[in-house]
Design a protein around this motif. Structure first.
Motif, PDB file in Angstrom:
ATOM      1  N   GLN A 163      -5.748   1.376   0.379  1.00 63.22           N
ATOM      2  CA  GLN A 163      -5.496   0.474   0.685  1.00 63.22           C
ATOM      3  C   GLN A 163      -6.676  -0.187   0.756  1.00 63.22           C
ATOM      4  N   TYR A 164      -6.992  -1.420  -0.310  1.00 63.18           N
ATOM      5  CA  TYR A 164      -7.916  -2.558   0.022  1.00 63.18           C
ATOM      6  C   TYR A 164      -7.246  -3.804   0.057  1.00 63.18           C
ATOM      7  N   LEU A 165      -8.384  -4.766   0.913  1.00 60.49           N
ATOM      8  CA  LEU A 165      -7.338  -5.641   1.739  1.00 60.49           C
ATOM      9  C   LEU A 165      -8.887  -6.575   1.596  1.00 60.49           C
ATOM     10  N   GLN A 166      -8.520  -7.532   0.995  1.00 59.26           N
ATOM     11  CA  GLN A 166      -9.467  -8.478   0.988  1.00 59.26           C
ATOM     12  C   GLN A 166      -8.540 -10.011   2.184  1.00 59.26           C
ATOM     13  N   ASP A 167      -9.796 -11.216   1.629  1.00 56.98           N
ATOM     14  CA  ASP A 167      -8.929 -12.661   2.305  1.00 56.98           C
ATOM     15  C   ASP A 167      -9.356 -13.936   0.928  1.00 56.98           C
ATOM     16  N   TRP A 168     -10.648 -13.305   0.235  1.00 58.69           N
ATOM     17  CA  TRP A 168     -11.248 -14.641  -0.083  1.00 58.69           C
ATOM     18  C   TRP A 168     -10.310 -15.659  -0.690  1.00 58.69           C
ATOM     19  N   HIS A 220     -11.213   0.647  -7.952  1.00 53.64           N
ATOM     20  CA  HIS A 220     -11.709   0.889  -6.578  1.00 53.64           C
ATOM     21  C   HIS A 220     -10.797   2.708  -5.819  1.00 53.64           C
ATOM     22  N   LEU A 221      -9.732   2.166  -5.270  1.00 54.20           N
ATOM     23  CA  LEU A 221      -8.535   2.911  -4.957  1.00 54.20           C
ATOM     24  C   LEU A 221      -8.863   3.855  -5.989  1.00 54.20           C
ATOM     25  N   VAL A 222      -7.571   3.855  -6.989  1.00 55.26           N
ATOM     26  CA  VAL A 222      -7.767   4.862  -7.826  1.00 55.26           C
ATOM     27  C   VAL A 222      -8.821   5.634  -7.698  1.00 55.26           C
ATOM     28  N   ASP A 223     -10.370   5.220  -8.406  1.00 54.49           N
ATOM     29  CA  ASP A 223     -11.353   6.714  -8.752  1.00 54.49           C
ATOM     30  C   ASP A 223     -11.622   6.626  -7.220  1.00 54.49           C
ATOM     31  N   ALA A 224     -11.294   6.766  -6.205  1.00 55.54           N
ATOM     32  CA  ALA A 224     -11.220   6.967  -4.631  1.00 55.54           C
ATOM     33  C   ALA A 224     -10.622   7.839  -5.033  1.00 55.54           C
ATOM     34  N   ALA A 225      -9.348   7.975  -4.567  1.00 53.39           N
ATOM     35  CA  ALA A 225      -8.180   9.190  -5.176  1.00 53.39           C
ATOM     36  C   ALA A 225      -8.050  10.055  -6.187  1.00 53.39           C
ATOM     37  N   GLN A 226      -8.262   9.792  -6.993  1.00 49.41           N
ATOM     38  CA  GLN A 226      -8.422  10.937  -7.723  1.00 49.41           C
ATOM     39  C   GLN A 226     -10.034  11.694  -7.408  1.00 49.41           C
ATOM     40  N   PHE A 227     -10.771  11.034  -7.005  1.00 45.70           N
ATOM     41  CA  PHE A 227     -11.942  11.918  -6.243  1.00 45.70           C
ATOM     42  C   PHE A 227     -11.935  12.594  -5.772  1.00 45.70           C
ATOM     43  N   LEU A 228     -11.849  12.015  -4.217  1.00 40.75           N
ATOM     44  CA  LEU A 228     -11.457  13.034  -2.992  1.00 40.75           C
ATOM     45  C   LEU A 228     -10.440  13.915  -3.173  1.00 40.75           C
ATOM     46  N   LEU A 250       2.318  12.554  -3.268  1.00 42.67           N
ATOM     47  CA  LEU A 250       2.396  11.134  -3.609  1.00 42.67           C
ATOM     48  C   LEU A 250       1.540  10.629  -2.793  1.00 42.67           C
ATOM     49  N   GLY A 251       1.491   9.426  -3.907  1.00 41.78           N
ATOM     50  CA  GLY A 251       0.283   7.767  -3.565  1.00 41.78           C
ATOM     51  C   GLY A 251       0.864   6.913  -3.418  1.00 41.78           C
ATOM     52  N   VAL A 252       0.308   6.151  -2.571  1.00 43.89           N
ATOM     53  CA  VAL A 252       0.878   4.399  -1.882  1.00 43.89           C
ATOM     54  C   VAL A 252      -0.075   3.700  -1.937  1.00 43.89           C
ATOM     55  N   PHE A 253      -0.273   3.178  -2.973  1.00 40.88           N
ATOM     56  CA  PHE A 253      -0.930   1.403  -2.992  1.00 40.88           C
ATOM     57  C   PHE A 253      -1.117   0.383  -2.930  1.00 40.88           C
ATOM     58  N   GLU A 254      -1.703  -0.322  -1.920  1.00 39.32           N
ATOM     59  CA  GLU A 254      -1.801  -1.569  -2.193  1.00 39.32           C
ATOM     60  C   GLU A 254      -3.645  -2.326  -2.465  1.00 39.32           C
TER      61      GLU A 254
END
Length: 411
Positions: free
Chosen positions: A166-171, A199-207, A265-269
């Motif tokens: 998840q990548y959560l912002q509120d701006w 960022h999530l996609v890269d981090a998930a594939q990196f990790l 299996l991945g779940v992304f938001e």
């Protein structure tokens, strides 16, 4: 100590938010890390020369240019750092690489897969001449995430089965927040999907060390127009008819499921409408032998679960990733004295300079950036294909949904 006898002349394009973060990194890296090349802040480039000069004076850039093409022709510049909107990346990066300049380019790599392919091809050709390119996914260089990668690579999690990201912002939750370039598809490429979802996609594939092989996604724009300029409060107030508004042409939120080529299996938001969340980049990975969890709002912490321990003592372990033996941490402060957002950019400079000096391809490469771009494009294509969305039937006559009318103990 940094070898000041060998210099790396840096020319940077862009001076705003990312430009300031990169400027700080170039200036700080040689003060805390021993580098084989000494970065020299040769020139800062921006179309508004006066604004660029003010930033240059603040961070110690030696000169200012108003056209990025001037940077490429300068013999005292060895590397071009691109901190501009995505629509400009391909032209600047390809020209710089062809001119024999190393390139650091902010994420996402480009606005389209086709542009990213051109950049990756130019980078591959340049690498044969000892000229290197890297894309700026700085979250990889958060010590906790770098350490998490070590745990996965060492097999501490066993077979990876789940990735939750998840990548959560509120701006953007205020519907009258002003329009900006990030909300214009021609400049930004996409909204939350490309800006923070990348960022999530890269981090998930990196990790995981595994590539995303298929996706199914949805995109949503909650507010389709915003005040064109200035503080909306000075333009007649919220919802006032005399406020000039422009269209929002990108997504406000993205959600998708994914399959990895290792079977996980991945779940992304990714959303900029998560009320109350400022920069909550969260990742949790579950494997057969363990799990780990991370939240950037507590960036110095990693939670690790070892499933091989006896059940009576097993539990998530809170690790403060500030020990001298943790990635990057030993160059900074005593254990327990945490790092911040800006340190990832410094670590990026360190890794890039070391790779260039060693004649090695830095990571993430433009090929890695292209991989992320292809995932983003696949999510967008999936979201546009309404035939992939299975309608859910509800009981006839219940306009408000299946639980309508069930109030106050009604049966």
């Amino acid at each position: 100590m940094t070898d000041t006898s060998r210099e790396l002349g840096v020319g940077q394009v862009g001076y705003a938010f990312m430009g300031a973060a990169h400027s700080q990194a170039w200036r700080t890296a040689p003060s805390f890390f021993d580098l084989p090349l000494a970065p020299r802040l040769r020139a800062l480039c921006g179309r508004d020369a006066a604004a660029a000069q003010a930033v240059a004076d603040r961070f110690g850039w030696e000169s200012v240019e108003s056209d990025w093409r001037a940077l490429i022709t300068r013999d005292d510049i060895d590397l071009i750092d691109i901190c501009t909107p995505g629509s400009t990346h391909v032209e600047i990066a390809v020209a710089a690489l062809r001119a024999g300049k190393h390139v650091l380019c902010e994420k996402p790599l480009a606005n389209t897969v086709e542009e990213a392919e051109l950049m990756a091809e130019a980078a591959a050709e340049a690498a044969t001449r000892g000229v290197y390119a890297m894309v700026g996914f700085t979250y990889r260089r958060t010590p906790a995430l770098s350490f998490a990668r070590q745990l996965v690579a060492d097999g501490r999690l066993g077979t990876i089965r789940h990735v939750r990201a998840q990548y959560l912002q509120d701006w953007l939750t205020d519907a009258d927040a002003p329009l900006s370039w990030r909300l214009d598809k021609t400049l930004a490429g996409s909204g939350a999907l490309g800006d923070i979802g990348a960022h999530l996609v890269d981090a998930a594939q990196f990790l995981t060390g595994s590539a995303i092989s298929s996706v199914s996604g949805v995109l949503q724009t909650f507010v389709d127009s915003r005040p064109v300029a200035g503080d909306h409060g000075t333009l007649g107030g919220s919802g006032s008819a005399d406020v000039e508004r422009g269209p929002v042409t990108v997504d406000d939120a993205a959600a998708f499921t994914a399959r990895f080529d290792n079977g996980a299996l991945g779940v992304f938001e990714a959303t900029r409408f998560a009320t109350g969340r400022k920069n909550a980049m969260r990742l949790e990975i579950s494997g057969s032998d363990g799990a780990l969890a991370f939240d950037f709002e507590e960036m110095n912490l990693l939670h690790f679960y070892d499933a091989t321990e006896p059940a009576e003592t097993a539990g998530f372990r809170r690790i403060v990733v500030t020990e001298p033996t943790h990635p990057y941490a030993g160059a900074w402060w005593p254990a327990g004295h945490g790092l911040g957002y800006e340190h990832g950019f410094t670590h990026q400079v360190v890794d890039l300079v070391n790779a260039i000096a060693a004649g090695e391809q830095p990571t993430p490469s433009f090929a890695d950036g292209l991989s992320v771009q292809r995932v983003l494009a696949a999510v967008e294509a999936s979201a546009m294909d309404e035939s992939r969305h299975q309608k859910v039937p509800h009981d006839a006559g219940t306009a408000e949904g299946p639980h309508a009318g069930r109030q106050g103990g009604a049966s």
